[in-house]
Scaffold this active site. Structure first.
Site, PDB file in Angstrom:
ATOM      1  N   PHE A   1      47.480  -4.845 -13.242  1.00 11.30           N
ATOM      2  CA  PHE A   1      46.979  -3.634 -12.589  1.00 11.30           C
ATOM      3  C   PHE A   1      47.801  -2.458 -13.090  1.00 11.30           C
ATOM      4  O   PHE A   1      49.004  -2.370 -12.802  1.00 11.30           O
ATOM      5  CB  PHE A   1      47.156  -3.815 -11.076  1.00 11.30           C
ATOM      6  CG  PHE A   1      46.798  -2.655 -10.199  1.00 11.30           C
ATOM      7  CD1 PHE A   1      45.505  -2.490  -9.719  1.00 11.30           C
ATOM      8  CD2 PHE A   1      47.778  -1.747  -9.780  1.00 11.30           C
ATOM      9  CE1 PHE A   1      45.179  -1.445  -8.856  1.00 11.30           C
ATOM     10  CE2 PHE A   1      47.456  -0.704  -8.916  1.00 11.30           C
ATOM     11  CZ  PHE A   1      46.160  -0.555  -8.467  1.00 11.30           C
TER      12      PHE A   1
ATOM     13  N   PRO B   1      54.965   6.377 -16.997  1.00 10.50           N
ATOM     14  CA  PRO B   1      56.384   6.734 -17.134  1.00 10.50           C
ATOM     15  C   PRO B   1      56.759   7.988 -16.336  1.00 10.50           C
ATOM     16  O   PRO B   1      57.841   8.056 -15.759  1.00 10.50           O
ATOM     17  CB  PRO B   1      56.545   6.972 -18.642  1.00 10.50           C
ATOM     18  CG  PRO B   1      55.488   6.113 -19.267  1.00 10.50           C
ATOM     19  CD  PRO B   1      54.333   6.117 -18.310  1.00 10.50           C
TER      20      PRO B   1
ATOM     21  N   LEU C   1      45.870  -1.159  -3.265  1.00 10.47           N
ATOM     22  CA  LEU C   1      47.262  -1.196  -2.793  1.00 10.47           C
ATOM     23  C   LEU C   1      47.330  -1.594  -1.326  1.00 10.47           C
ATOM     24  O   LEU C   1      48.244  -2.304  -0.907  1.00 10.47           O
ATOM     25  CB  LEU C   1      47.942   0.158  -3.025  1.00 10.47           C
ATOM     26  CG  LEU C   1      48.141   0.542  -4.500  1.00 10.47           C
ATOM     27  CD1 LEU C   1      48.718   1.945  -4.628  1.00 10.47           C
ATOM     28  CD2 LEU C   1      49.045  -0.456  -5.229  1.00 10.47           C
TER      29      LEU C   1
ATOM     30  N   ALA D   1      47.239  -5.329  -1.292  1.00 13.31           N
ATOM     31  CA  ALA D   1      48.475  -5.949  -1.775  1.00 13.31           C
ATOM     32  C   ALA D   1      49.626  -5.718  -0.796  1.00 13.31           C
ATOM     33  O   ALA D   1      50.441  -6.604  -0.549  1.00 13.31           O
ATOM     34  CB  ALA D   1      48.832  -5.400  -3.149  1.00 13.31           C
TER      35      ALA D   1
ATOM     36  N   GLN E   1      81.594 -17.310  17.101  1.00 16.02           N
ATOM     37  CA  GLN E   1      80.668 -16.309  17.652  1.00 16.02           C
ATOM     38  C   GLN E   1      80.212 -15.302  16.598  1.00 16.02           C
ATOM     39  O   GLN E   1      79.067 -14.853  16.608  1.00 16.02           O
ATOM     40  CB  GLN E   1      81.325 -15.576  18.824  1.00 16.02           C
ATOM     41  CG  GLN E   1      81.471 -16.438  20.058  1.00 16.02           C
ATOM     42  CD  GLN E   1      82.054 -15.680  21.226  1.00 16.02           C
ATOM     43  OE1 GLN E   1      82.358 -14.490  21.126  1.00 16.02           O
ATOM     44  NE2 GLN E   1      82.211 -16.364  22.351  1.00 16.02           N
TER      45      GLN E   1
ATOM     46  N   GLY F   1      79.744 -17.324   1.923  1.00 17.78           N
ATOM     47  CA  GLY F   1      81.017 -17.134   1.233  1.00 17.78           C
ATOM     48  C   GLY F   1      80.822 -17.086  -0.269  1.00 17.78           C
ATOM     49  O   GLY F   1      79.817 -16.558  -0.774  1.00 17.78           O
TER      50      GLY F   1
ATOM     51  N   GLU G   1      54.659  -0.735  -4.803  1.00 14.74           N
ATOM     52  CA  GLU G   1      53.588  -0.650  -3.803  1.00 14.74           C
ATOM     53  C   GLU G   1      53.859   0.445  -2.786  1.00 14.74           C
ATOM     54  O   GLU G   1      53.595   0.280  -1.595  1.00 14.74           O
ATOM     55  CB  GLU G   1      53.428  -1.995  -3.083  1.00 14.74           C
ATOM     56  CG  GLU G   1      53.061  -3.123  -4.016  1.00 14.74           C
ATOM     57  CD  GLU G   1      51.583  -3.221  -4.266  1.00 14.74           C
ATOM     58  OE1 GLU G   1      50.830  -2.511  -3.571  1.00 14.74           O
ATOM     59  OE2 GLU G   1      51.195  -3.975  -5.148  1.00 14.74           O
TER      60      GLU G   1
ATOM     61  N   HIS H   1      59.806   2.834   0.059  1.00 16.06           N
ATOM     62  CA  HIS H   1      60.080   2.973   1.494  1.00 16.06           C
ATOM     63  C   HIS H   1      59.904   4.437   1.924  1.00 16.06           C
ATOM     64  O   HIS H   1      59.300   4.731   2.965  1.00 16.06           O
ATOM     65  CB  HIS H   1      61.510   2.496   1.751  1.00 16.06           C
ATOM     66  CG  HIS H   1      61.874   2.419   3.192  1.00 16.06           C
ATOM     67  ND1 HIS H   1      61.520   1.372   4.001  1.00 16.06           N
ATOM     68  CD2 HIS H   1      62.571   3.285   3.977  1.00 16.06           C
ATOM     69  CE1 HIS H   1      61.981   1.578   5.227  1.00 16.06           C
ATOM     70  NE2 HIS H   1      62.622   2.732   5.242  1.00 16.06           N
ATOM     71  N   ASP H   2      60.403   5.354   1.100  1.00 18.05           N
ATOM     72  CA  ASP H   2      60.275   6.789   1.413  1.00 18.05           C
ATOM     73  C   ASP H   2      58.810   7.202   1.523  1.00 18.05           C
ATOM     74  O   ASP H   2      58.433   7.952   2.439  1.00 18.05           O
ATOM     75  CB  ASP H   2      60.904   7.642   0.296  1.00 18.05           C
ATOM     76  CG  ASP H   2      62.406   7.472   0.178  1.00 18.05           C
ATOM     77  OD1 ASP H   2      63.040   7.126   1.183  1.00 18.05           O
ATOM     78  OD2 ASP H   2      62.940   7.702  -0.927  1.00 18.05           O
TER      79      ASP H   2
HETATM   80  C1  LIG Z   1      59.396  -4.916 -11.003  1.00 14.81           C
HETATM   81  C2  LIG Z   1      58.336  -3.888 -10.755  1.00 14.81           C
HETATM   82  C3  LIG Z   1      56.997  -4.249 -10.820  1.00 14.81           C
HETATM   83  C4  LIG Z   1      55.997  -3.275 -10.674  1.00 14.81           C
HETATM   84  N1  LIG Z   1      54.672  -3.629 -10.802  1.00 14.81           N
HETATM   85  C5  LIG Z   1      53.718  -2.657 -10.872  1.00 14.81           C
HETATM   86  C6  LIG Z   1      52.362  -2.976 -11.199  1.00 14.81           C
HETATM   87  O1  LIG Z   1      51.990  -4.152 -11.366  1.00 14.81           O
HETATM   88  N2  LIG Z   1      51.464  -1.957 -11.351  1.00 14.81           N
HETATM   89  C7  LIG Z   1      51.825  -0.640 -11.183  1.00 14.81           C
HETATM   90  O2  LIG Z   1      50.960   0.229 -11.351  1.00 14.81           O
HETATM   91  N3  LIG Z   1      53.106  -0.314 -10.826  1.00 14.81           N
HETATM   92  C8  LIG Z   1      54.048  -1.277 -10.689  1.00 14.81           C
HETATM   93  N4  LIG Z   1      55.357  -0.948 -10.373  1.00 14.81           N
HETATM   94  C9  LIG Z   1      55.727   0.456 -10.258  1.00 14.81           C
HETATM   95  C10 LIG Z   1      56.085   0.897  -8.853  1.00 14.81           C
HETATM   96  O3  LIG Z   1      54.939   0.952  -8.057  1.00 14.81           O
HETATM   97  C11 LIG Z   1      56.827   2.224  -8.950  1.00 14.81           C
HETATM   98  O4  LIG Z   1      58.121   1.947  -9.455  1.00 14.81           O
HETATM   99  C12 LIG Z   1      56.912   2.977  -7.625  1.00 14.81           C
HETATM  100  O5  LIG Z   1      55.662   3.443  -7.230  1.00 14.81           O
HETATM  101  C13 LIG Z   1      57.890   4.153  -7.655  1.00 14.81           C
HETATM  102  O6  LIG Z   1      57.645   4.972  -8.764  1.00 14.81           O
HETATM  103  P1  LIG Z   1      58.868   5.414  -9.722  1.00 14.81           P
HETATM  104  O7  LIG Z   1      59.604   4.158 -10.091  1.00 14.81           O
HETATM  105  O8  LIG Z   1      58.309   6.235 -10.806  1.00 14.81           O
HETATM  106  O9  LIG Z   1      59.824   6.251  -8.797  1.00 14.81           O
HETATM  107  P2  LIG Z   1      59.675   7.817  -8.426  1.00 14.81           P
HETATM  108  O10 LIG Z   1      58.314   8.114  -7.940  1.00 14.81           O
HETATM  109  O11 LIG Z   1      60.186   8.625  -9.572  1.00 14.81           O
HETATM  110  O12 LIG Z   1      60.689   7.915  -7.215  1.00 14.81           O
HETATM  111  C14 LIG Z   1      62.122   8.018  -7.370  1.00 14.81           C
HETATM  112  C15 LIG Z   1      62.725   8.212  -5.994  1.00 14.81           C
HETATM  113  O13 LIG Z   1      62.233   9.424  -5.402  1.00 14.81           O
HETATM  114  C16 LIG Z   1      61.656   9.172  -4.151  1.00 14.81           C
HETATM  115  N5  LIG Z   1      60.541  10.091  -3.931  1.00 14.81           N
HETATM  116  C17 LIG Z   1      59.445  10.289  -4.722  1.00 14.81           C
HETATM  117  N6  LIG Z   1      58.622  11.191  -4.180  1.00 14.81           N
HETATM  118  C18 LIG Z   1      59.187  11.580  -3.011  1.00 14.81           C
HETATM  119  C19 LIG Z   1      58.817  12.475  -1.958  1.00 14.81           C
HETATM  120  N7  LIG Z   1      57.660  13.160  -1.997  1.00 14.81           N
HETATM  121  N8  LIG Z   1      59.656  12.637  -0.905  1.00 14.81           N
HETATM  122  C20 LIG Z   1      60.810  11.908  -0.831  1.00 14.81           C
HETATM  123  N9  LIG Z   1      61.224  11.056  -1.785  1.00 14.81           N
HETATM  124  C21 LIG Z   1      60.398  10.872  -2.856  1.00 14.81           C
HETATM  125  C22 LIG Z   1      61.210   7.719  -4.186  1.00 14.81           C
HETATM  126  O14 LIG Z   1      61.083   7.156  -2.873  1.00 14.81           O
HETATM  127  C23 LIG Z   1      62.326   7.083  -5.013  1.00 14.81           C
HETATM  128  O15 LIG Z   1      63.407   6.770  -4.183  1.00 14.81           O
HETATM  129  C24 LIG Z   1      56.366  -1.936 -10.424  1.00 14.81           C
HETATM  130  C25 LIG Z   1      57.715  -1.593 -10.292  1.00 14.81           C
HETATM  131  C26 LIG Z   1      58.700  -2.552 -10.461  1.00 14.81           C
HETATM  132  C27 LIG Z   1      60.142  -2.153 -10.338  1.00 14.81           C
END
Ligand SMILES: Cc1cc2nc3c(=O)[nH]c(=O)nc-3n(C[C@H](O)[C@H](O)[C@H](O)COP(=O)(O)OP(=O)(O)OC[C@H]3O[C@@H](n4cnc5c(N)ncnc54)[C@H](O)[C@@H]3O)c2cc1C
Length: 387
Positions: free
Chosen positions: A128, A133, A242, A245, A282, A342, A366, A369-370
């Site tokens: 998917f 980037p 999403l 998933a 405990q 440990g 997916e 958390h933010d």
């Molecule tokens: C092992 C792995 C497998 C994955 N598999 C898939 C897949 O199969 N298909 C796919 O399409 N994607 C996939 N992903 C991508 C994943 O969904 C993204 O990494 C994720 O959505 C976050 O995008 P980013 O890494 O570009 O982080 P960014 O969007 O650049 O975020 C960086 C930080 O900024 C924070 N941030 C961003 N916007 C805001 C906001 N508005 N307010 C506050 N904080 C914010 C984020 O919470 C994060 O802490 C995968 C990622 C990993 C690591």
């Protein structure tokens, strides 16, 4: 296995069967080798078709070989797979919720017949492609584009962090359709052996190592016009996938936490210090009590989600709350289990530290958390705080 308030007592026969089948599969076929796969950075690809034979890919869909099991059964399946490793559950989640679901929901009859039986059986692997980037949390800003040229589309762009892409036969690629007014986002079924498509692997991950992750790069990649999913336009296409998933992740994270708890509970009974088992202290009991309580409350949320989904009342925001809560819970409890072991807690023979590292990905993909916090914030106040 921890089921403190007896939720599994209410399961029907089919749900028990699916839970037991997945649990047995994990114990007999995967658990002994998963630590080595994690160290090697490999996914046990020999299990892909066996997982298909066992019905692990989107069994909650109806038709085209899928049996339409209950949402609870599907959730239990995700829980058991992730109790082994988040990479194993990710494989099944991507194949089922992110590839089979959009074909089932938005595909043409020909697309459904071409792909769903093969994907369901594990004879084909899907991935998917949404994240790019430069566009992760905000995929609506995606740059990947599709231009019509005669009876073909030409795709250009780059997707990254794509689970399974290096082993996939087909990618669901989300791209902006330049041939339609407003450049709506559309889904394309792209075979990965087409000219112009490359799927390089991302090496040296420190999390979700027993899962293959890569890019999907598209350089003048041509697909026939019937490769587009006809039933959806706009971000609701990828977002609805999403939601499916994330539902599975809300259950799966409970499995990872439960495995950490069970490993720590066993260790606390076996390991002796100061003349007896460490479980008599405990301090150690407090850790187990807290872990069991957190896991149980997350289980309750997952079961409630299943009820809402079954009767059509589940909103994406409900799923955001459960994904956010249950993954955070697992991410906080895994290190507690690790510390209870440990020094032994840092070797691959024991699962908590592997789960701990995996959960960094689960916390991030997916929707981070933010981002789920912001989704809930908007739902609760009516004010969007994304920008
Ligand atoms: C092992 C792995 C497998 C994955 N598999 C898939 C897949 O199969 N298909 C796919 O399409 N994607 C996939 N992903 C991508 C994943 O969904 C993204 O990494 C994720 O959505 C976050 O995008 P980013 O890494 O570009 O982080 P960014 O969007 O650049 O975020 C960086 C930080 O900024 C924070 N941030 C961003 N916007 C805001 C906001 N508005 N307010 C506050 N904080 C914010 C984020 O919470 C994060 O802490 C995968 C990622 C990993 C690591």
């Amino acid at each position: 296995m921890l089921d403190y308030v007896g939720l599994e007592g209410d399961l029907d026969e089919e749900e028990r069967l699916i839970r037991d089948t997945a649990r047995r599969f994990v114990e007999e076929e995967v658990r002994d080798d998963i630590g080595q796969h994690w160290i090697d950075g490999t996914f046990p690809t020999d299990l892909v078709s066996e997982m298909g034979d066992l019905g692990f890919y989107a069994p909650n869909l109806e038709g085209y070989g899928s049996p339409n099991v209950s949402e609870t059964a599907y959730g239990l399946l995700m829980q058991e797979l992730e109790a082994c490793d988040s990479g194993l559950r990710s494989m099944a989640s991507v194949q089922g919720a992110l590839v089979m679901y959009p074909i089932h929901a938005f595909g043409s009859e020909e697309q459904k017949e071409r792909w769903l039986p093969d994907l369901g059986a594990g004879d084909a692997v899907g991935c998917f492609g949404l994240t790019e980037p430069e566009h992760g949390s905000n995929p609506s800003a995606m740059e990947t584009r599709a231009e019509k040229d005669g009876d073909e589309y030409v795709l250009n762009g780059s997707k990254t962090w794509i689970t399974n892409s290096p082993i996939a036969d087909v990618a669901v690629v989300w791209a902006k359709d330049r041939s339609t007014d407003g450049d709506p986002v559309r889904g394309f079924l792209v075979e990965t052996d087409r000219d112009g498509v490359t799927t390089n692997e991302i090496d040296e991950k420190l999390s979700l190592r027993a899962s293959v992750t890569g890019e999907v790069s598209l350089q003048d990649a041509r697909v026939p016009e019937d490769a587009v999913l006809p039933g959806v336009e706009g971000m609701k296409g990828p977002l609805s996938c999403l939601t499916q998933a994330r539902y599975g992740i809300a259950w799966g994270a409970v499995g990872a936490a439960r495995d950490c708890f069970e490993t720590a509970r066993q260790y606390a009974t076996d390991r002796e210090q100061f003349g007896g088992p460490i479980g008599r202290f405990q301090l150690q009991q407090q850790k187990l009590a807290e872990m069991a309580t957190q896991i149980t409350t997350a289980q309750l949320l997952a079961y409630r989600l299943a009820e809402l989904k079954e009767r059509g009342d589940l909103r994406p925001q409900h799923v955001s709350m459960a994904k956010r809560n249950n993954v955070r819970m697992a991410r906080e409890q895994a290190p507690v289990a690790r510390e209870m072991l440990g020094g032994n807690g840092i070797v691959a023979d024991h699962s908590p530290m592997r789960h701990m590292a995996n959960l960094e990905t689960v916390y991030t993909y997916e929707g981070t958390h933010d981002i789920h916090t912001l989704i809930l914030g908007e739902d609760l106040t009516g004010i969007a705080a994304f920008e």
